[in-house]
Design a protein around this motif. Structure first.
Motif, mmCIF file in Angstrom:
data_model
loop_
_atom_site.group_PDB
_atom_site.id
_atom_site.type_symbol
_atom_site.label_atom_id
_atom_site.label_comp_id
_atom_site.label_asym_id
_atom_site.label_seq_id
_atom_site.Cartn_x
_atom_site.Cartn_y
_atom_site.Cartn_z
ATOM 1 N N SER A 66 150.504 86.770 62.153
ATOM 2 C CA SER A 66 150.965 85.443 61.754
ATOM 3 C C SER A 66 149.772 84.655 61.241
ATOM 4 O O SER A 66 148.623 85.115 61.323
ATOM 5 N N LEU A 67 150.012 83.468 60.737
ATOM 6 C CA LEU A 67 148.950 82.633 60.188
ATOM 7 C C LEU A 67 148.451 81.605 61.197
ATOM 8 O O LEU A 67 147.842 80.603 60.833
ATOM 9 N N ARG A 68 148.674 81.868 62.464
ATOM 10 C CA ARG A 68 148.240 80.960 63.532
ATOM 11 C C ARG A 68 146.712 80.831 63.550
ATOM 12 O O ARG A 68 145.980 81.792 63.299
ATOM 13 N N LEU A 69 146.259 79.637 63.890
ATOM 14 C CA LEU A 69 144.832 79.360 63.980
ATOM 15 C C LEU A 69 144.137 80.293 64.954
ATOM 16 O O LEU A 69 143.081 80.858 64.638
ATOM 17 N N ASP A 70 144.709 80.469 66.139
ATOM 18 C CA ASP A 70 144.013 81.275 67.152
ATOM 19 C C ASP A 70 143.870 82.729 66.717
ATOM 20 O O ASP A 70 142.832 83.360 66.951
ATOM 21 N N GLY A 71 144.883 83.278 66.042
ATOM 22 C CA GLY A 71 144.811 84.661 65.625
ATOM 23 C C GLY A 71 143.767 84.895 64.551
ATOM 24 O O GLY A 71 142.955 85.825 64.635
ATOM 25 N N ILE A 72 143.759 84.045 63.535
ATOM 26 C CA ILE A 72 142.792 84.200 62.448
ATOM 27 C C ILE A 72 141.374 83.920 62.939
ATOM 28 O O ILE A 72 140.426 84.646 62.630
ATOM 29 N N ALA A 73 141.211 82.856 63.741
ATOM 30 C CA ALA A 73 139.882 82.519 64.272
ATOM 31 C C ALA A 73 139.347 83.635 65.165
ATOM 32 O O ALA A 73 138.146 83.925 65.161
ATOM 33 N N ALA A 74 140.213 84.274 65.926
ATOM 34 C CA ALA A 74 139.784 85.371 66.793
ATOM 35 C C ALA A 74 139.249 86.524 65.962
ATOM 36 O O ALA A 74 138.215 87.135 66.297
ATOM 37 N N ASP A 75 139.915 86.848 64.852
ATOM 38 C CA ASP A 75 139.447 87.933 63.994
ATOM 39 C C ASP A 75 138.122 87.591 63.323
ATOM 40 O O ASP A 75 137.231 88.437 63.209
ATOM 41 N N VAL A 76 137.969 86.353 62.868
ATOM 42 C CA VAL A 76 136.738 85.960 62.185
ATOM 43 C C VAL A 76 135.548 85.968 63.136
ATOM 44 O O VAL A 76 134.456 86.429 62.799
ATOM 45 N N THR A 77 135.745 85.462 64.348
ATOM 46 C CA THR A 77 134.650 85.372 65.323
ATOM 47 C C THR A 77 134.475 86.639 66.156
ATOM 48 O O THR A 77 133.531 86.758 66.915
ATOM 49 N N ARG A 78 135.446 87.561 65.997
ATOM 50 C CA ARG A 78 135.452 88.807 66.771
ATOM 51 C C ARG A 78 135.538 88.535 68.283
ATOM 52 O O ARG A 78 134.912 89.208 69.099
ATOM 53 N N LEU A 79 136.308 87.498 68.607
ATOM 54 C CA LEU A 79 136.602 87.190 70.005
ATOM 55 C C LEU A 79 138.047 87.587 70.292
ATOM 56 O O LEU A 79 138.861 87.731 69.378
ATOM 57 N N SER A 80 138.351 87.752 71.554
ATOM 58 C CA SER A 80 139.735 88.037 71.920
ATOM 59 C C SER A 80 140.562 86.767 71.751
ATOM 60 O O SER A 80 140.028 85.657 71.720
ATOM 61 N N ARG A 81 141.863 86.940 71.627
ATOM 62 C CA ARG A 81 142.747 85.786 71.475
ATOM 63 C C ARG A 81 142.611 84.831 72.659
ATOM 64 O O ARG A 81 142.621 83.606 72.499
ATOM 65 N N SER A 82 142.446 85.369 73.874
ATOM 66 C CA SER A 82 142.335 84.515 75.056
ATOM 67 C C SER A 82 141.034 83.719 75.053
ATOM 68 O O SER A 82 141.013 82.553 75.471
ATOM 69 N N LYS A 83 139.937 84.318 74.556
ATOM 70 C CA LYS A 83 138.649 83.621 74.566
ATOM 71 C C LYS A 83 138.562 82.544 73.492
ATOM 72 O O LYS A 83 137.850 81.551 73.664
ATOM 73 N N ILE A 84 139.269 82.725 72.386
ATOM 74 C CA ILE A 84 139.207 81.712 71.331
ATOM 75 C C ILE A 84 140.003 80.472 71.715
ATOM 76 O O ILE A 84 139.802 79.380 71.154
#
Length: 260
Positions: free
Chosen positions: A183-201
């Motif tokens: 999806s285009l959710r902020l948490d999902g895209i930000a997690a991929d860019v920062t290479r963090l897990s969804r829970s950590k972002i």
């Protein structure tokens, strides 16, 4: 009137909205002028929005270059001609004879300047060049910086004050990343860019440390779109360059540019 204005902005932005509205009303009612500090694009948007609400007020913007991100605003009564007004900007030219100097980045210069006790509002865009760095600064601190800025990231530097006409702009450098998301959710895209897990972002988002288009965004489910600028305190910034077609599995192809 103020309560009506508040409804258009995030609660965290109310202190700045109060200041900006005071500048506007003072210009419109008492014929005063106000030269602001350097404002980020979100603050500039707020001030411009408030100026647009008052029929007798204008604002001029200047940041040193046509595509400057941080700019000073000059708020004034609409009968004033602001074309030749002094926006009180100088350019700090930073150079060094050390080879390691060429590896310095935007954050190194920013850290060195703020480390001298300079407020962020006194500093405009920082242009990292192949042979040095040009920093747009408020004219009233140019001499102080020229005297006291002797090192950046443990590298000895020399400084020179230039007029705004001497500014050399740098091109924005982006590291492109391409991936697919459910999806285009902020948490999902930000997690991929920062290479963090969804829970950590989620932690920086809910703590108000994430801005979308320079506006605080605390909703992890916020949907991003083409052109959105996202900054995450401690992890840098990225821009959504393109949202492509869906894959056979129904995932979005997305191209992101991370600022380097």
């Amino acid at each position: 009137m103020k309560n009506e204005i508040y409804g258009h902005f995030h609660p965290d932005e109310r202190p700045f909205v109060d200041k900006a509205w005071e500048w506007v009303t003072n210009a419109g009612e008492y014929h005063e002028t106000k030269l602001t500090e350097f404002l980020d694009p979100r603050q500039a948007y707020i001030l411009q929005s408030l100026v647009n609400r008052h029929p007798d007020v204008i604002v001029r913007w200047e940041g040193g270059s046509s595509d400057a991100e941080r700019k000073r605003g000059l708020v004034a009564p609409d009968y004033r001609d602001l074309t030749d007004e002094d926006m009180e900007l100088s350019v700090l030219n930073i150079t060094s004879g050390e080879q390691k100097f060429l590896s310095l980045e935007h954050g190194d210069y920013m850290g060195a300047i703020l480390g001298l006790g300079i407020k962020r509002g006194k500093i405009g865009d920082i242009h990292v060049l192949e042979d040095g760095c040009h920093v747009v600064v408020a004219a009233d601190i140019a001499d102080y910086l020229s005297i006291h800025l002797t090192g950046v990231h443990r590298i000895n530097v020399s400084t020179e004050i230039l007029p705004l006409s001497g500014l050399r702009s740098s091109e924005v450098k982006l590291e492109t990343m391409e991936f697919t998301v459910a999806s285009l959710r902020l948490d999902g895209i930000a997690a991929d860019v920062t290479r963090l897990s969804r829970s950590k972002i989620l932690a920086p988002i809910k703590a108000g440390r994430v801005r979308v288009n320079w506006k605080v965004e605390e909703d992890p489910s916020c949907s991003l779109k083409d052109g959105d600028m996202v900054s995450i305190q401690g992890f840098g910034r990225f821009k959504v360059l393109e949202i492509g077609s869906l894959t056979k599995k129904g995932r979005y192809r997305i191209l992101v540019g991370k600022f380097v």
